[in-house]
Design an enzyme around this catalytic site. Structure first.
Site, PDB file in Angstrom:
ATOM      1  N   HIS A 200       2.629  -1.409   3.214  1.00  6.11           N
ATOM      2  CA  HIS A 200       0.911  -0.716   2.893  1.00  6.11           C
ATOM      3  C   HIS A 200       2.282   0.376   2.628  1.00  6.11           C
ATOM      4  CE1 HIS A 200      -1.905  -3.071   3.184  1.00  6.11           C
ATOM      5  NE2 HIS A 200      -2.725  -2.899   2.170  1.00  6.11           N
ATOM      6  N   GLU A 442      -9.209 -12.728   0.056  1.00  7.10           N
ATOM      7  CA  GLU A 442      -7.510 -12.870   1.122  1.00  7.10           C
ATOM      8  C   GLU A 442      -7.565 -12.954   2.420  1.00  7.10           C
ATOM      9  OE1 GLU A 442      -6.887  -8.345   2.045  1.00  7.10           O
ATOM     10  OE2 GLU A 442      -8.963  -7.909   2.465  1.00  7.10           O
ATOM     11  N   ASP A 466      -2.442  -9.754   1.067  1.00  7.01           N
ATOM     12  CA  ASP A 466      -2.687 -10.926   2.803  1.00  7.01           C
ATOM     13  C   ASP A 466      -2.987 -12.163   2.135  1.00  7.01           C
ATOM     14  OD1 ASP A 466      -3.180  -8.476   4.918  1.00  7.01           O
ATOM     15  OD2 ASP A 466      -4.928  -7.528   3.760  1.00  7.01           O
ATOM     16  N   CYS A 513      -5.794  -8.544  -6.756  1.00 10.62           N
ATOM     17  CA  CYS A 513      -5.539  -7.072  -6.430  1.00 10.62           C
ATOM     18  C   CYS A 513      -4.016  -6.166  -5.610  1.00 10.62           C
ATOM     19  CB  CYS A 513      -6.768  -6.570  -6.508  1.00 10.62           C
ATOM     20  SG  CYS A 513      -7.067  -6.283  -5.005  1.00 10.62           S
TER      21      CYS A 513
HETATM   22  C1  PEP Z   1      -4.207  -7.514  -0.761  1.00  6.05           C
HETATM   23  O1  PEP Z   1      -4.336  -7.956   0.736  1.00  6.05           O
HETATM   24  O2  PEP Z   1      -3.902  -7.659  -1.604  1.00  6.05           O
HETATM   25  C2  PEP Z   1      -4.672  -6.078  -1.277  1.00  6.05           C
HETATM   26  C3  PEP Z   1      -4.778  -6.004  -2.459  1.00  6.05           C
HETATM   27  O3  PEP Z   1      -5.025  -5.437  -0.148  1.00  6.05           O
HETATM   28  P1  PEP Z   1      -4.499  -4.465   0.183  1.00  6.05           P
HETATM   29  O4  PEP Z   1      -3.001  -4.933   0.400  1.00  6.05           O
HETATM   30  O5  PEP Z   1      -4.369  -2.908   0.804  1.00  6.05           O
HETATM   31  O6  PEP Z   1      -3.685  -5.485   1.732  1.00  6.05           O
HETATM   32 MG    MG Z   2      -5.701  -6.890   2.359  1.00  9.75          MG
END
Ligand code: PEP
Ligand code: MG
Length: 590
Positions: A200, A442, A466, A513
């Site tokens: 992140h 995910e 994920d 996403c």
């Molecule tokens: C993902 O896991 O692809 C996602 C978009 O959520 P995050 O990156 O916030 O875990």
């Molecule tokens: Mg995620």
């Protein structure tokens, strides 16, 4: 750009995670534990050093009591009691008396004595054959770190919001919350020893358009504050003392980038349609309400992922329902009639509340996070659900749950949602009665039962960040195994295909996403697999749209067909690169 080493330069290589080039003075964070210099004392100085140690112990004690008081106010005494163990460390004679003894007998400065004794103590504790005691090592390091900060006169929480001058930050690690605090005026770029593309921290850097390199292994030890460096976020290198020749070469790279950005500006107002007329919905991932402005200027069709956890971090208390409502409403109103997909709280993994002292877990990404946390923290979840429902009256709001592993969790979350809807109805508070609810795919189990989930929701959003880490058992934060994190692994493609097929059989919409959606090499493959929507950080959208407008959907479907039959991740990746480069060569010139 293939960088060469010029005389006098030092080059460190890592993983490029956020595009851009910057140069400037280095500021190194987290040097704790490495640079505690030894100073020999004259006899007369000994009492003063003991005095300094005592003052530092008192200072650390006061800090811990302050944190404990704040916590008790927000979460109750039970969570705050975790700090009792920290206070006990400050009274432990085996540590304190021994440090005083070392100052007296070896006649050395307080920080050196305290550091030596505490490291010896931590090493002994970590060898003990008792899990409970071993786990106390991190508590202990936390406390001894505070004491050392007092002794070294170091501001423990260097405030990245108010740096005095522009610099490149170097750190062993940076939490996503620290990254979110960065003042863009003065943080030119950053580099860390650990991390990878989908941590992140990296995602936040892309969102803030701060050039960044991670996974440099030991940059924070090798580099010194004040050195002059050039950071290349395209290729993942940091060059110390760059020569004039290097600066000249980078000048050319930057000029190419500017030309490309001008080209990309032309597509901002155009739709994301392929040459053979296939429309892809292109939406934005955002982390805070203010990002709505960038969404508009990035040419996005709305927000595909609003990561709401950033409303909860970098503060001392939980956000109230009204505060959340204001944030969601602000985005919904700014983008109306475009859709805004709000994801419910996804805390845990690598995102923690500083004030919510959730006990450290062995495997935080497999632990008490996201929907698992929310289903057990009804007050926290309820406040958010009510805020989202209320905001849904103001625009085109949709909502999705993160980390759903199967039908039970979806049913439980929906049952709670219904309760809060009834509550609002009883209070005559308006909300969108047809609020669409989606599920993030995910966890591999969710992809496998996508047919069941599709019967109970309106859309899926595949979180590939994920999904890949769980399906391939590759920690998304760990640079040592970053080479195993393969989005083109056949297992990943089959999970995506299974999800898309199950969704489309029920007329359920599918978005991606995760970071795959913003990668020009991989986006065509996702389109070929039947994904309807791609959602990525606003700065990445123009290049994806530029590429889509130069692609034929028939070519992407052929690519997907090849990929689903192929056994080799690298061969699939090669084909993806070939199609993307052939379609939009200027995106790849650097
Ligand atoms: C993902 O896991 O692809 C996602 C978009 O959520 P995050 O990156 O916030 O875990
Ligand atoms: Mg995620």
């Amino acid at each position: 750009m293939a960088e060469r080493l010029h005389k006098g330069e030092k080059v460190l290589r890592g993983i490029p995670v956020s595009a851009g080039v910057c140069r400037g003075k280095i500021l190194v964070l987290d040097k704790i534990g490495h640079n505690v210099a030894r100073r020999d004392l004259a006899d007369a100085e000994v009492p003063e050093e003991i005095n300094r140690l005592e003052k530092a112990l008192l200072g650390a004690r006061q800090q811990i009591l302050d944190v404990q008081r704040k916590l008790a106010g927000t979460l109750g005494a039970e969570h705050a009691s975790i700090f009792d163990a920290h206070l006990l460390v400050l009274e432990d004679p085996a540590l304190i008396d021994e440090a005083v003894r070392v100052i007296q007998s070896e006649k050395v400065n307080a920080e050196h004595a305290f550091h030596t004794v505490s490291e010896r103590y931590a090493a002994a504790l970590s060898r003990v054959d008792d899990e409970y005691l071993r786990e106390r090592v991190s508590d202990m390091r936390d406390v001894t770190g505070r004491v050392l900060n007092h002794l070294l006169g170091r501001n423990e929480e260097l405030d990245l919001r108010h740096l005095k001058e522009p610099c490149i930050i170097i750190a062993h690690d940076l939490t996503p919350s620290k990254t979110a605090q960065m003042d863009r005026q003065n943080v030119l770029g950053f580099a860390t020893d650990i991390g990878s593309k989908t941590s992140h921290t990296a995602i936040m850097a892309r969102s803030l358009r701060i050039p960044a390199v991670v996974g440099l292994k030991n940059a924070s030890e090798e580099l010194e504050a004040g050195q002059y460096a050039l950071l290349d976020g395209f290729n993942g290198v940091i060059i110390i003392n760059p020569t004039d020749q290097t600066l000249f070469e980078y000048g050319q790279l930057i000029r190419k980038q500017v030309t490309l950005e001008e080209k990309l500006r032309d597509v901002l107002t155009q739709p994301a349609v392929t040459l053979d007329n296939h429309r892809v919905l292109l939406t934005a991932n955002i982390e805070q309400a203010e990002d709505a402005k960038t969404v508009k200027s990035s040419g996005a069709d709305g927000v595909g992922l609003f990561r709401t956890e950033y409303l909860f971090i970098n503060r001392d208390t939980l956000p109230t329902e009204d505060e959340q409502y204001e944030a969601y409403r602000q985005v919904a109103l700014a983008l109306k009639p475009q859709p805004v997909v709000i994801r419910t709280l996804d805390l845990g993994g690598d995102k923690f509340l500083s004030h919510l002292h959730v006990p450290t877990e062995m495997n935080p990404f497999l632990g008490w996070r996201a929907i698992r946390f929310c289903l057990q923290q009804r007050d926290v979840f309820g406040g958010q659900l009510r805020a989202i429902l209320r905001a849904s009256a103001e625009g085109n709001v949709k909502m999705m749950y993160p980390m759903i592993s199967g039908l039970d969790e979806l049913n439980q979350a929906n049952a709670l949602l219904e309760e809060f809807k009834s509550e609002l109805r009883a209070q005559n508070v308006t909300f969108d009665e047809n609020l669409e609810v989606g599920v993030m795919i995910e966890i591999p189990s969710a992809a496998m039962v996508a047919d069941s989930l599709a019967r109970r929701c309106k859309f899926f959003s595949i979180g590939t960040n994920d999904l890949i880490q769980y399906a391939l058992a590759v920690d998304r934060m760990n640079e040592k195994i970053a080479h195993l994190y393969e989005p083109t692994h056949p297992a990943i493609l089959r999970l995506i295909k299974n999800t898309v097929d199950a969704a489309h059989a029920r007329k359920v919409w599918v978005s991606v996403c995760g970071e795959m959606a913003g990668d020009p090499v991989l986006a065509p493959l996702l389109i070929g697999l039947g994904v309807d929507e791609l959602s990525a950080a606003p700065p990445l959208l123009a290049q994806i749209k530029y590429l889509i407008r130069r692609l034929k959907v028939s070519d992407t479907r052929q690519l997907a067909e090849f990929a689903l039959a192929c056994e080799s991740p690298s061969e699939i990746l090669g084909r993806c690169q070939e199609l993307a480069q052939r379609s939009a060569p200027s995106l790849f010139e650097r």
